[in-house]
Each structure stands twice: as structure tokens, then as C-alpha cells.
Design an enzyme around this catalytic site. Structure first.
Site, short mmCIF file in Angstrom:
data_model
loop_
_atom_site.label_atom_id
_atom_site.label_comp_id
_atom_site.label_asym_id
_atom_site.label_seq_id
_atom_site.Cartn_x
_atom_site.Cartn_y
_atom_site.Cartn_z
N CYS A 153 -11.16 1.94 6.40
CA CYS A 153 -10.58 3.25 6.70
C CYS A 153 -10.94 4.28 5.64
CB CYS A 153 -9.06 3.14 6.83
SG CYS A 153 -8.25 2.34 5.42
N GLU A 166 0.83 -1.20 0.00
CA GLU A 166 0.00 0.00 0.00
C GLU A 166 0.87 1.26 0.00
OE1 GLU A 166 -2.59 -0.34 3.40
OE2 GLU A 166 -3.99 -1.59 2.31
#
Length: 820
Positions: free
Chosen positions: A425, A334
Site C-alpha cells: 500500500c 499499525e
């Protein structure tokens, strides 16, 4: 300056600009540091948006996304975790150990919503929710529901080691950092201390546990964010220990000489911040860290901090930023994959990373007053961020790729926006970021008002003690005309600094991208109908004069269609071109092209014509032209034919179902990546005993040959998370066919994951509805980085099956399977 006499500055810096206090700061008598950002954003509460583009999005966030996110937090046990930890109900822990942060982020977004649109129902809901959170807080202020519940059936990083035992990935400090931000927002909006008291008790515990003093722990959070929250607590309470704690966490990063262990480059923890020169590791963590560094630097005046984030910013903008204004790749945790590693299909571009990058760039502007930071901010909010949420406000992208081939399931196993994620998130970050956008429009420094974004509506700013109102009328980003009316009580001298968008000259303030035709015409500027010569300072047209009530500024930006080329080092974009108009990046998707776009190319001589379609995708300007398409016939021949082309804004793609999409288009037929000529294997139907959700069984016969066994740039099938099992894959042929050879390329990611070549395998064929083993003429190979081929006595069949025994404690997979 006594705390009681100050108004909060920047309590919402970054996630919603500033919100002027309507209540006194909390009790504190200590003197506070008077330094801060030299430029002050105009609070979003002082900006009323009346804009064709942004008003619908603000309303959707308020009416849909806030409530939708709370509903999902209830359905998934995120809110129940607080009730269970507080003894209000029975149960175990549900979800992921950092889910506490999701709930408080929605609270922050809800508070911002209340600041602009009072809603008794929402305020009452927050009161009840905050009571549940308060019940979960332990006596000394500790708050982390996964540990407090102590569910024996649930293991999380550090569950066996006690508090703070796994800071690298445990997220205890990350969770409460978001809580501090939410608590400050709730206090400033409502005047209620219920949530702020929870945050202060926890922050006091953190300040007691961590620090350089005797008996304190010298350590840092693996996932940064608490630094931002601590600075907001400092600004609200005036208690300098919170500022010092934020600085301590920053100073201790990478300090191998002072800490027992460090968490490495993934956590921006490989070297001290002041020695860092490039962006590395997890992109969201990095963005939050650099924003926190900017906050502390602004208050303390630490020039080494500023020099460090200046260097890192240059690295991102020059080598690591996608055209849409986002960062990160699949396969890179990520995060940043390295200089110029900007793959389109496997771009990660997490929505949270776009938000973190926006927070950081806004702070860089507040430090330096240069329009280049707002140029990046604008690119993010119109492109790389906005694609992350559907027009209806209840579907989300976690990653935001620049290409979709309908094979690689980029969105956590899906090919379209999802209603929620296990790790959500991004949806909860969106809900707090959208209402903050009006706070990025205007800013003030001394006797100057900065106009950063061109959004319809009005903003009120205090300049030298006088209230100035600027009212903007515009159809930006679809139209380049902006009309600004100045309202003052009496003639007043001050400067208005109008951002001259960087996209008039180049896509980014670096050489990472460039326009194929050079710079366009510049901005035209008139005051009260008379042309004004541009006086430029740091990318702003400066109008210094005595302003009278009703003075009118008119700007005209040429909205040309521009072709964009990449730096040569971006290998994925060689021979390709992207298209922009104003701040908008465009793409093509299958919904407008009979489902196929990978066959299209855009030669340099094709004219693209803008056309506004108010009833399409919320109202967008499309670009249309006559391009070309390449196809392959059954015999393998290639043909090139004219084909219509329709381009839509990138942010609006995938609202008409999952389909192919591309931002970077080939400039000629030779760069079109056509599928290989049909083969016996590629025309077969694939099936398997099991496939991980992020993979697809069709990858084994898609005709894409790997470079090595750990090739992450092409689709694959893995049997993860099955370990040591016996699995199978099967190819059903269109008709019974003579076959005498089979070749398989194993997936093996040694050093990176837990897939290995198998222990053994065998090939079987179907005859009279019975499975029989082929008579092999050699051994079954399990070699890496090459095709493992077996020859066997010719058989005629309509289906072949490969039975595979995985290594003990490992999984495995296949990149490609060929037949002959």
C-alpha cells in the site's frame, strides 16, 4: 446552480489538491449543495514547480516510480487478478485480497502525471489496464477480484460468507473507494468515461445495498476510505446520493443501537464519530476517516462533525505525533499506542499514515484557515513522508522509525528500504501523493491568496475574476530567503497571506515538543525593497494592498540550528535532544561515524555548523560538530572521548546501506545506552532451527534483559509460524569453557499473540562432536516473567544447544539466554 454549468471544485482534495475541470460534469440535472470548503486550493495543474528540492522528486516519480509500480503490479499478479476475474485468462487469485486497491492507486498517480506531462504511451497503457478492470466487474457493478475469481485454494476474510460478510477486514469498500478516486482523476484528466462508468456502476450498487431504508444494510467499512471517494464522485457527477452515502457511513460508525455488530476502536468504530474525543486504532484508517468527515462537514455544514475532528486533531498534535510528523507504533496494530507512547526504535510511522495525516491536515486548513495545520502538513512532507521513498524512486520504507539499532528489523523484516512488499500500500500511495504536493502551495479565499509552502516556481490563481500569478524563487528548505514576484494585468487590490512558519517559534502547535532556547528571530518582510510591519492573522502575514505588475515580496526566515526537547511524559526521550533546522528534522547514521551512532551524545554546549553538500544524497545541508562518544572495554570499564558528529536530514537516511541511526540523541554520557559488558553468552555465536522473518536469532544473547515475557520493546527470537514443533537454538562459544548454569527467559504473548512457553525443553552440550544432555540438578522451568535457571554438573564445551518442544497449536520464542 445546474451541474452542467459548474466546474469541479476539489476533485483531488487531499491526494492532489484541486484539478480544474477541462470537461463538463457528467449528466445530471439535480440541484447540488453549493456549500464547500471556504478556502479553495489552487490546483496543481495551475502550479509549475521549478525548485531545487522538489523538481527532482516530481521528475523521479513521473519517470521512475509510476512505471516501476505498474511493473511490480504486473509481476505480482495484481493486474492479472482483473484479467482472471474478467475471463480474459485462466488462473487463480494471487497476492492479498485487497491488492485491487494497489493497482487503482497507481492509476490515480499516473493520471495526475498525465495532467502535467501528457504521455501517449502512458495514456495507452491506462486504456488497456482500465479495460481489464472493467472486464472484472460483475453485472450488477460489484468489483472485488478475490471473490469473483473464487479460487478454492485462496481463503480471505468473508470468503465463506458471501458479499459484504466481513466488512471489518474484508476491504471490499476500501478497494472501491480508492477506485472512485482514481476514476475521477482519470476522467478529469483525459475526458474519457471508461473508468468513471465502472466507478459509477459500483457506487450505485453500494448506495443500493447500504442505507437506512427498508431492505438495506446498516453497516460500515472496517477500513475507511470510501467516504473520500464517494465525495469525489458527488463533486464530479453532481449526484447527491453519493454525498448522502458518505455521510451514512460516517453516521453509522459506533452505532451499537442500529447495527448487529461493530468493529471496535481499531476501526474507529467503538462510538459514534460525533462522540469521539481522541485518535485510536489503526492510524491509516483513522486519517482517511477524519479526512472524509472534513469533506462531508465542509459540504453539509455539520458543526458536530467539525467539533469532533477538532478534538481528535488536538489529541494527536498534543500527545501522539512523532517529531517527524507521523503516527503509530509497532505492537499497536499499525496504530496509536496511547498518549505519549512515542518509542523511537519501535516507531511504526507507516508511510501511508503520513499521507493520510497530510490529507486530513490540508482539509483542516481549508476549513479553518489557520496556518497551524499547514505547519503540520509541511513537517509531514519534508520528514515523515519523504523518508518513505528512496531518491531513486524504486525503494521504499513501510514503517519509518526514529532509531535503528541494526537488530530490530523494522521494515517488514529488513533493515533498509525494500523494492516491494507483500502488502504494498505504501509504494502505490507514494506515487499518487508526490504529484499532489504542488497543489498544497497556494489557496484562495474571497480576495485573498494564501501562500502555504515555499517552493520555487509559479502559481496562477483566480481572485475576484482576475488571474493573479505568483512566482517564487527560493532555495528553501536549505535557505530562508524567498522572493515572490506578483504579476497582474493591471493594478488590483487583494490580499496575499504569507504563512509564517510555526517552526520559528515551536516545533508543533502544542506543548508536545519545545525548543531548548525558546523562539528564534521572526520573519523579515519587505515589499519592493521596503520593510513592512507584520500584520498577523491566524499565523499568516497579511499584505492587503493594490498590487501592480512586477511588485516583489521578499521574506527572510532565520535558519537557525535548533535543539528540541520532548514533553516530560515521553519517557523514551528523557535526557535526549533532537535537532532541527528550518522545517527539516535531522538524524545521525552510521555511514558518517564508522558504523556506530548509539555511542554518541550531544551535550548542550556543542556548536553545530550548517554546510551544504550538493553532491551528497541529492544535495543536502549537513550539520557538523565535535561531540563525544562513550565506549566499554573488555573488562567492563567505560571511557568518554571526543568524537566528530555529522547530522543529515532524516528523510535522507539509509541511502548508503543499512546502518545505525538515531534522531533523539543523549545530552550526556549517563543517557547513552551502552551494550552490557561482554559475557560468555553475549560473545557466543547464535543459531536456530527457524526464525520468523521479523525476528533475529542474535536477540537471544544480545544482553538485553526483558521486563516480562511479553516484552515487545526489545528484540526477540520466535519460531513463528511453526506450531507444536520441536525447535532448537545453539550458542557456539569462542573457546571451550567451563559451564555449570543456564538461564532462559521465554517469550509468551498470551492475550496478544500465539506464542507460549514451551511444553518442555532440554539442554545439551557438544563433546567430541557428539551432543550430550547435561546432568541437571533440578527441573527445567517453563515459567513466565522470569529467568528459568538450571544448575548442572560442570562441563567443558565449545557449544550448547537448547532443544524445545512447543505447545500443540502454539509457537514460542526466547527473549534472552544467559550462561555461567
Amino acid at each position: 446552480m445546474r451541474v452542467h454549468s459548474i466546474r469541479a471544485f476539489c476533485i483531488l482534495i487531499g491526494t492532489a489538491a484541486t484539478l480544474a475541470l477541462s470537461h463538463p460534469a457528467v449528466d445530471a440535472e439535480d440541484e447540488v449543495v453549493s456549500r464547500d470548503y471556504p478556502i479553495r486550493p489552487v490546483p496543481f495543474t495551475a502550479v509549475k514547480v521549478a525548485d531545487e528540492f522538489w523538481s527532482p522528486r516530481l521528475q523521479t516519480n513521473r519517470d521512475v516510480t509510476v512505471w516501476y509500480d505498474f511493473q511490480k503490479c504486473e509481476e505480482t499478479g495484481r493486474i492479472d487478478n482483473f484479467s482472471v476475474a474478467g475471463g480474459l485468462k485462466e488462473g487463480g487469485f494471487e497476492g492479498i485480497y485487497f491488492n485491487d486497491s494497489d493497482v487503482v492507486k497507481v492509476i490515480q498517480g499516473a493520471a495526475y502525471t498525465l495532467a502535467i506531462n501528457p504521455n501517449p504511451k502512458l495514456e495507452k497503457y491506462l486504456d488497456a489496464l482500465i479495460a481489464k478492470i472493467a472486464s472484472a466487474q460483475e453485472e450488477d457493478g460489484y468489483l472485488y477480484t478475490a471473490r469473483t475469481i473464487n479460487d478454492p485454494m485462496y481463503k480471505f476474510p468473508g470468503s465463506e460468507g458471501g458479499r459484504w460478510s466481513h466488512l471489518g477486514h474484508g476491504h471490499e469498500l476500501y478497494n472501491v473507494g480508492h477506485m472512485y478516486e482514481a476514476a475521477v482523476a482519470h476522467f478529469e484528466v483525459t475526458g474519457k468515461r471508461s473508468f468513471l462508468n465502472v466507478a459509477i456502476r459500483n457506487a450505485d450498487l453500494v448506495c443500493e445495498v447500504f442505507g437506512p431504508g427498508p431492505g438495506q444494510r446498516v453497516d460500515v467499512p472496517g477500513h475507511e476510505e470510501i467516504e473520500i471517494g464517494l465525495v469525489k464522485l458527488y463533486r464530479t457527477t453532481g449526484d447527491e446520493k453519493y454525498l448522502k452515502q458518505a455521510k451514512f457511513f460516517i453516521d453509522m460508525r459506533g452505532r451499537k443501537d442500529l447495527r448487529k455488530s461493530i468493529y471496535g476502536s481499531y476501526c474507529q468504530d467503538d462510538k459514534p464519530v460525533v462522540e469521539q474525543t481522541e485518535a485510536v486504532g489503526h492510524a491509516v484508517r483513522g486519517g482517511y476517516l477524519y479526512a472524509g468527515v472534513a469533506d462531508v462537514a465542509a459540504i453539509t455544514g455539520d458543526r458536530e462533525y467539525i467539533a469532533a475532528i477538532d478534538r481528535i486533531w488536538e489529541d494527536v498534535i498534543s500527545r501522539k505525533l512523532y517529531l517527524i510528523g507521523n503516527v503509530g507504533q509497532h505492537g499497536a496494530g499499525e496504530g496509536y499506542a496511547g498518549p505519549y507512547k512515542l518509542s523511537n526504535l519501535r516507531a511504526y510511522n507507516e508511510t501511508c499514515a503520513a499521507i493520510a495525516l497530510a490529507l486530513w491536515n490540508h482539509r483542516m486548513f481549508l476549513l479553518h484557515g489557520d496556518s497551524k495545520y499547514v505547519d503540520v502538513l509541511e513537517r509531514i512532507i519534508y520528514n515523515g513522508f519523504l523518508s518513505g521513498v528512496s531518491l531513486d524512486g524504486d525503494r521504499f520504507f513501510y514503517p519509518n522509525p526514529l532509531e535503528c539499532d541494526m537488530r530490530f528489523k523494522f521494515n517488514h523484516g529488513e533493515l533498509e528500504r525494500s523494492p516491494w512488499f507483500g502488502c504494498s500500500c505504501c509504494p502505490v500511495n507514494i506515487v499518487r501523493f508526490i504529484p499532489s504536493i504542488p497543489g498544497y502551495i497556494f489557496a484562495v479565499r474571497d480576495d485573498s491568496i494564501y501562500v502555504n509552502l515555499y517552493v520555487g516556481g509559479e502559481g496562477k490563481a483566480a481572485v475576484n475574476g482576475k488571474t493573479i500569478t505568483l512566482t517564487q524563487q527560493t532555495r528553501y528548505p536549505w535557505n530562508g530567503a524567498v522572493r515572490t514576484t506578483v504579476q497582474v494585468d493591471q493594478p488590483t487590490e487583494f490580499a496575499i497571506r504569507l504563512r509564517v512558519p510555526g517552526w520559528l517559534k515551536q516545533p508543533l502547535p502544542s506543548d508536545l515538543y519545545k525548543y531548548s532556547s525558546g523562539a528564534s528571530e521572526g520573519m523579515k518582510l519587505r515589499v519592493n525593497g521596503k520593510s513592512v510591519e507584520l500584520k498577523l492573522e491566524k499565523g499568516y502575514a497579511v499584505l492587503q494592498r493594490t498590487w501592480k505588475p512586477g511588485d516583489v515580496i521578499e521574506q527572510e526566515f532565520p535558519m537557525q540550528v535548533r535543539r528540541v526537547l520532548s514533553h516530560h511524559n515521553v519517557e523514551y526521550n528523557r535526557g535526549r535532544v533532537a535537532v532541527e533546522r528550518g522545517p527539516i528534522v535531522y538524524c545521525i547514521e552510521g555511514a558518517d561515524h564508522g558504523s556506530r551512532v548509539m555511542d554518541r551524545y550531544l551535550s548542550d554546549d556543542v556548536q553545530l555548523t550548517p554546510q551544504h553538500r550538493k553532491n551528497l544524497l541529492g544535495g543536502i545541508t549537513v550539520l557538523t560538530g565535535r561531540a563525544a562518544a562513550v565506549s566499554r572495554d573488555a573488562g567492563g570499564g567505560v571511557s568518554d572521548n571526543p568524537a566528530d558528529l555529522t547530522m543529515i536530514p532524516y528523510y535522507a537516511w539509509c541511502h548508503r546501506g543499512p546502518n545505525e541511526m538515531a534522531v533523539w540523541l543523549p545530552r550526556s554520557a549517563e543517557h547513552v545506552a551502552l551494550p552490557p559488558a561482554p559475557t560468555l553468552a553475549t560473545t557466543a555465536k547464535a543459531s536456530t532451527s527457524h526464525s520468523w522473518s521479523g525476528d533475529r536469532v542474535e536477540a537471544i544473547n544480545d544482553g538485553q534483559e526483558p521486563n516480562n515475557s511479553s516484552d515487545h520493546d526489545i528484540p526477540r527470537l520466535t519460531w513463528w509460524d511453526h506450531l507444536g514443533t520441536t525447535e532448537w537454538v545453539q550458542l557456539d562459544l569462542k573457546t571451550p569453557t567451563e559451564v555449570s548454569s543456564s538461564s532462559v527467559f521465554w517469550f509468551d504473548d498470551t492475550g496478544r499473540g500465539n506464542c507460549r512457553v514451551p511444553t518442555s525443553w532440554e539442554l545439551m552440550y557438544r563433546e567430541d562432536d557428539q551432543w550430550k544432555s547435561v546432568k541437571s540438578k533440578g527441573p527445567y522451568g517453563v515459567n513466565i516473567d522470569r529467568f528459568n535457571t538450571i544448575q548442572f554438573e560442570s562441563i567443558k564445551t565449545d557449544s550448547l544447544k537448547m532443544r524445545v518442544k512447543l505447545q500443540e497449536k502454539f509457537s514460542g520464542g526466547i527473549l534472552e539466554w544467559k550462561l555461567k
